[in-house]
Enzyme design. Structure first.
Site, PDB file in Angstrom:
ATOM      1  N   TYR A  70       0.868  -1.184   0.000  1.00 34.96           N
ATOM      2  CA  TYR A  70       0.000   0.000   0.000  1.00 34.96           C
ATOM      3  C   TYR A  70       0.900   1.227   0.000  1.00 34.96           C
ATOM      4  O   TYR A  70       2.047   1.173   0.455  1.00 34.96           O
ATOM      5  CB  TYR A  70      -1.021   0.016   1.133  1.00 34.96           C
ATOM      6  CG  TYR A  70      -0.549   0.127   2.574  1.00 34.96           C
ATOM      7  CD1 TYR A  70       0.387   1.071   2.976  1.00 34.96           C
ATOM      8  CD2 TYR A  70      -1.124  -0.666   3.559  1.00 34.96           C
ATOM      9  CE1 TYR A  70       0.770   1.195   4.299  1.00 34.96           C
ATOM     10  CE2 TYR A  70      -0.747  -0.559   4.890  1.00 34.96           C
ATOM     11  CZ  TYR A  70       0.204   0.369   5.248  1.00 34.96           C
ATOM     12  OH  TYR A  70       0.585   0.482   6.552  1.00 34.96           O
ATOM     13  N   THR A  71       0.364   2.338  -0.526  1.00 37.03           N
ATOM     14  CA  THR A  71       1.196   3.537  -0.650  1.00 37.03           C
ATOM     15  C   THR A  71       1.442   4.198   0.703  1.00 37.03           C
ATOM     16  O   THR A  71       2.493   4.781   0.925  1.00 37.03           O
ATOM     17  CB  THR A  71       0.527   4.567  -1.585  1.00 37.03           C
ATOM     18  OG1 THR A  71      -0.814   4.772  -1.138  1.00 37.03           O
ATOM     19  CG2 THR A  71       0.509   4.061  -3.011  1.00 37.03           C
ATOM     20  N   GLU A  93       1.886  -1.131  -6.306  1.00 36.60           N
ATOM     21  CA  GLU A  93       1.499  -0.234  -5.214  1.00 36.60           C
ATOM     22  C   GLU A  93      -0.009   0.001  -5.286  1.00 36.60           C
ATOM     23  O   GLU A  93      -0.553   0.307  -6.348  1.00 36.60           O
ATOM     24  CB  GLU A  93       2.223   1.114  -5.328  1.00 36.60           C
ATOM     25  CG  GLU A  93       3.679   1.094  -4.902  1.00 36.60           C
ATOM     26  CD  GLU A  93       3.881   1.168  -3.381  1.00 36.60           C
ATOM     27  OE1 GLU A  93       2.883   1.296  -2.628  1.00 36.60           O
ATOM     28  OE2 GLU A  93       5.045   1.101  -2.964  1.00 36.60           O
TER      29      GLU A  93
END
Ligand SMILES: [Zn+2]
Length: 270
Positions: A36-37, A111
């Site tokens: 995840y970002t 991502e």
């Protein structure tokens, strides 16, 4: 860098990042690492909250950041490609899987836009998960990625990374044919049924436990001591495979789930 032709027909747009290099000692990637970002702290937080996808994109295309991924999956399910699959993107950092420490050279990095633990683990919208599934299936088919090599960043960098987090729906991915997964073993209660291993324990049972995690792929030395690294690996495993409780203790449910996974692996033709 110039724009390039996308590797997948699912890509809505190419936004070329300068952050990549040659794959080292590996002709072709056969692993997928999901991320995840995350949400930055400080001054950057407000901008991210207003446009998390745009800010993630900006960061991964900034040469000063020295980070990138092959793909970015937006909250609405849009898929952007930043780095050609033939190139080595910079997403995994210090990492290890099945004895290989250059995970970036071996993998495709994806991502997923999500604020993560810093924001209390917001749910991933269904459209975004559908897109992640479709992209993983596409990459897997084209590159012959074995199911057990679709991994979390936390799997390859335990203790250092926690993404994509314990709310990420690995079970849903598995139902769609993505990744290696078994139903987590139930919690068993009662003193006779709970030979939990945890911090402070040592000896042969700890060594045997470490051997099982190392066999599956986790970077863990067989020290026979339930040290910080062991705790981190057990927590990483729980995040991915037994997300109901992530505490780094090897309870019966955790160990049984790991055994079931290894058993399912040997029956697979990968
Ligand atoms: Zn990550």
């Amino acid at each position: 860098m110039q724009d390039f032709a996308p590797d997948s027909r699912l890509v809505a747009g190419v936004v070329a990042s300068p952050n990549h290099g040659e794959r080292i000692g590996c002709a072709s990637a056969d692993m997928i690492v999901l991320h995840y970002t995350g949400l930055p702290t400080g001054e950057a937080e407000a901008a991210w909250r207003a446009d998390p996808g745009g800010e993630a994109l900006k960061w991964m295309c900034d040469p000063r950041a020295q980070v990138s991924a092959h793909y970015l999956v937006l909250e609405d399910g849009g898929i952007l490609q930043l780095v050609p699959e033939a190139r080595r993107a910079w997403h995994a950092g210090l990492s290890s899987w099945l004895g290989e420490s250059d995970v970036n050279s071996l993998s495709i990095g994806i991502e997923i836009v999500n604020a993560g633990h810093a924001a209390g683990l917001p749910a991933f919208p269904p459209a975004q998960i559908d897109a992640v599934i479709a992209l993983c299936r596409d990459v897997t088919l084209r590159r012959r990625v074995p199911p057990a090599r679709v991994l979390a960043h936390s799997d390859v960098s335990p203790g250092r990374k926690v993404d994509p987090g314990e709310r990420f729906p690995w079970d849903e991915l598995a139902r769609a044919g993505v990744g290696h997964y078994v139903e987590p073993a139930p919690f068993l209660e009662g003193p006779a049924l709970a030979p939990t291993l945890g911090p402070g324990d040592e000896g042969q049972p700890v060594r045997a436990l470490q051997a099982m995690f190392a066999l599956y792929g986790y970077g863990l030395a067989l020290t026979g001591v339930y040290d910080k690294t062991t705790q981190d690996v057990v927590a990483a495993f729980q995040r991915h495979f037994r997300p109901a409780k992530v505490d780094g203790r090897a309870d019966v449910s955790t160990v049984t789930t790991l055994r079931d996974l290894i058993a399912a692996l040997s029956s697979q033709s990968v």
